[in-house]
Design an enzyme around this catalytic site. Structure first.
Site, mmCIF file in Angstrom:
data_model
loop_
_atom_site.group_PDB
_atom_site.id
_atom_site.type_symbol
_atom_site.label_atom_id
_atom_site.label_comp_id
_atom_site.label_asym_id
_atom_site.label_seq_id
_atom_site.Cartn_x
_atom_site.Cartn_y
_atom_site.Cartn_z
ATOM 1 N N ARG A 110 0.722 -1.211 0.031
ATOM 2 C CA ARG A 110 0.143 0.065 -0.214
ATOM 3 C C ARG A 110 0.790 1.211 0.128
ATOM 4 O O ARG A 110 0.660 2.321 -0.555
ATOM 5 C CB ARG A 110 -0.815 -0.082 1.202
ATOM 6 C CG ARG A 110 -2.219 -1.042 1.066
ATOM 7 C CD ARG A 110 -3.114 -0.672 2.198
ATOM 8 N NE ARG A 110 -4.467 -1.498 1.547
ATOM 9 C CZ ARG A 110 -5.772 -1.431 2.488
ATOM 10 N NH1 ARG A 110 -5.359 -1.062 3.621
ATOM 11 N NH2 ARG A 110 -6.619 -1.974 2.096
ATOM 12 N N LYS A 140 -17.498 -15.048 4.315
ATOM 13 C CA LYS A 140 -19.054 -14.612 4.577
ATOM 14 C C LYS A 140 -19.936 -14.242 3.556
ATOM 15 O O LYS A 140 -19.332 -13.354 2.765
ATOM 16 C CB LYS A 140 -18.909 -13.417 5.584
ATOM 17 C CG LYS A 140 -18.180 -14.037 7.165
ATOM 18 C CD LYS A 140 -18.942 -12.710 7.909
ATOM 19 C CE LYS A 140 -18.494 -12.804 9.262
ATOM 20 N NZ LYS A 140 -18.043 -11.439 9.876
ATOM 21 N N GLY A 149 -8.365 -8.334 0.354
ATOM 22 C CA GLY A 149 -6.982 -8.419 0.923
ATOM 23 C C GLY A 149 -6.575 -9.854 0.755
ATOM 24 O O GLY A 149 -5.239 -10.132 0.701
ATOM 25 N N GLY A 185 -13.074 -3.744 1.026
ATOM 26 C CA GLY A 185 -14.243 -3.232 1.435
ATOM 27 C C GLY A 185 -14.734 -2.223 0.186
ATOM 28 O O GLY A 185 -15.807 -2.267 -0.135
HETATM 29 P P1 ADP Z 1 -11.050 -11.162 0.663
HETATM 30 O O1 ADP Z 1 -10.056 -10.593 1.613
HETATM 31 O O2 ADP Z 1 -10.030 -11.393 -0.569
HETATM 32 O O3 ADP Z 1 -12.039 -10.419 0.200
HETATM 33 P P2 ADP Z 1 -12.399 -12.636 2.534
HETATM 34 O O4 ADP Z 1 -11.735 -12.002 3.513
HETATM 35 O O5 ADP Z 1 -13.906 -12.569 2.460
HETATM 36 O O6 ADP Z 1 -11.264 -12.467 1.194
HETATM 37 O O7 ADP Z 1 -12.208 -14.379 3.149
HETATM 38 C C1 ADP Z 1 -10.986 -14.928 3.131
HETATM 39 C C2 ADP Z 1 -10.885 -15.789 4.385
HETATM 40 O O8 ADP Z 1 -11.834 -16.957 4.046
HETATM 41 C C3 ADP Z 1 -9.501 -16.719 4.345
HETATM 42 O O9 ADP Z 1 -8.898 -16.432 5.719
HETATM 43 C C4 ADP Z 1 -10.146 -18.409 4.308
HETATM 44 O O10 ADP Z 1 -9.274 -19.080 5.047
HETATM 45 C C5 ADP Z 1 -11.429 -18.081 4.457
HETATM 46 N N1 ADP Z 1 -12.175 -19.307 3.965
HETATM 47 C C6 ADP Z 1 -12.358 -19.620 2.655
HETATM 48 N N2 ADP Z 1 -12.831 -20.684 2.392
HETATM 49 C C7 ADP Z 1 -13.319 -20.857 3.755
HETATM 50 C C8 ADP Z 1 -14.167 -22.068 4.207
HETATM 51 N N3 ADP Z 1 -14.621 -22.988 3.336
HETATM 52 N N4 ADP Z 1 -14.532 -22.170 5.403
HETATM 53 C C9 ADP Z 1 -13.895 -21.342 6.229
HETATM 54 N N5 ADP Z 1 -13.171 -20.308 5.805
HETATM 55 C C10 ADP Z 1 -12.841 -20.202 4.534
HETATM 56 MG MG MG Z 2 -10.162 -10.379 3.887
#
Ligand code: ADP
Ligand code: MG
Length: 398
Positions: A38, A199, A352, A375
């Site tokens: 960043r 989520k 992230g 976000g």
């Molecule tokens: P990003 O930061 O790319 O937007 P998120 O924050 O939404 O992604 O999600 C990332 C997290 O989701 C990771 O830490 C990963 O371990 C978790 N994750 C992915 N698949 C699963 C799963 N099937 N069950 C629980 N956690 C998961």
């Molecule tokens: Mg994340």
């Protein structure tokens, strides 16, 4: 289209320019900068201004100090890292506003850089308090917002200050929005979207938006289990957000009507716990055992998703397909990274953890664009206005 004025539209010579950057970077245990992505992303704007004789005053948040001083998230290590990257001195004051900050700002010469203290030490920041915003603004002649990662928040240092100063976009903010607009304004078809992460609640907005403009949506990660459950599968102990079951069902019905395909896993890797070396195996989605959690997409699903991505001309990916931090559950995410790297499509990545996965597997240079804002990127793609962008001046004649 991006229609805001940028640093290119102003004459910054000899002016004090307050630049809102997003230096909310991960730190090591002993408080050093662990990942300077960043900070690097802000260099084009800073160099642009410095080369033109601006006096640059930087402001950022770091962590969540909750409106009061917290020695763990002072910006001193950031000043050091930035100074190395800019190859020039970065002055640092211990307050954000006040006498010391004012004096430091006033004594700046052309081509010098000052970093103010963590803006979130001040309760007025998150409250977007007009007095605090005014104090900040009074340090400078011009405001530049280059903090894309914070553009979805209406805080004093992103929105409040724009009331008191001519306000334009930095080059990072411009680049982020120009790239992300490509996804919303006539993306080249076929347009495939890959969504994972933990989520559903974080992603429901983009799923809805993309179900109107994409050709296919591939789901994985923890959130696909809410969709699988909505289809009637038993999902054992996998993550479930029960409040979203109906919504998931409705989206799947609607997309089917619109001719957009939402693809779900046919097989998954299940484990006992989210832990290194936990017992794990591959099962069909119709055979997820009770007490087990779905933690990655399985090999059949990987081939199906790779095939779906093959002819794509535009791909957007957000959210790991499994718990990629643990080797046993990393294959799905690795395969998607590979597919993006091999693809001729315009490939854009947000989030992230998705960024961290690309770097972990060594594909960060093989995609067209990685957004620095998680976000903010999702909010923008949902079609929401970003307050930190809306408040900047419009370019005329566009
Ligand atoms: P990003 O930061 O790319 O937007 P998120 O924050 O939404 O992604 O999600 C990332 C997290 O989701 C990771 O830490 C990963 O371990 C978790 N994750 C992915 N698949 C699963 C799963 N099937 N069950 C629980 N956690 C998961
Ligand atoms: Mg994340």
């Amino acid at each position: 289209m991006f229609t805001k004025k940028t640093v290119r539209d102003i004459d910054a010579r000899g002016k004090r320019v307050l630049v809102r950057v997003d230096y909310n970077v991960p730190l090591t245990k002993d408080g050093q900068v662990r990942d300077d992505t960043r900070i690097r992303a802000s260099l084009p704007t800073l160099n642009y201004l410095l080369e033109r004789g601006a006096k640059v005053i930087l402001i950022s948040h770091l962590g969540r100090p909750g409106g009061k001083f917290d020695p763990a998230v002072r910006l001193d290590p950031i000043a050091k890292a930035l100074s190395r990257l800019l190859e020039r001195e970065v002055k640092k004051v211990d307050e954000t506003v006040g006498e010391k900050a004012k004096r430091a700002a006033e004594s700046l010469k052309e081509g010098e850089v000052l970093l103010l203290e963590n803006v979130r030490f001040n309760p007025g920041e998150k409250e977007n308090d007009p007095h605090f915003a005014y104090e900040l603004a009074s340090l400078a002649d011009i405001f530049v917002n280059d903090a894309f990662g914070t553009a979805h928040r209406a805080h004093a240092s992103t929105v409040g200050v724009t009331k008191y100063l001519p306000s334009v976009a930095g080059l990072l903010l411009e680049k982020e929005l120009t790239q992300l607009f490509r996804l919303l304004e006539v993306p080249k078809a076929p347009f495939c979207v890959v969504l994972g992460g933990n989520k559903v609640s974080d992603k429901i907005g983009v799923i809805k938006k993309f179900s109107q403009i994409a050709d296919c949506i591939l789901l994985g990660g923890g959130m696909c289990f809410t969709f699988l459950k909505a289809k009637g599968f038993s999902i054992g102990n996998s993550i479930l957000q029960a409040d979203f079951l109906q919504e998931a069902e409705r989206i799947m019905k609607e997309t089917e009507k619109n001719g957009v395909s939402i693809l779900l896993p046919d097989d998954v890797v299940v484990g006992r716990e989210i832990k290194e070396n936990t017992e794990h195996r591959i099962v069909s989605v119709s055979e997820i055992p009770d007490e087990w959690m779905g933690l990655d997409i399985g090999p059949l699903t990987i081939s199906k998703y790779r095939k779906a991505l093959k002819g794509a001309k535009t791909i957007f990916w957000n959210g790991p397909l499994g718990v990629f931090e643990i080797d046993s559950f990393a294959q799905g995410t690795r395969a998607i990274c590979e597919a993006l790297a091999e693809s001729d499509a315009t490939t854009i990545v947000g989030g992230g953890d998705s960024d961290a996965a690309l770097r972990k597997f060594g594909f960060e240079d093989k995609v067209d664009f990685i957004s620095t804002g998680g976000g903010a990127c999702l909010k923008f793609l949902e079609g929401k206005e970003l307050p930190g962008v809306v408040s900047l001046e419009e370019r005329r004649n566009t």
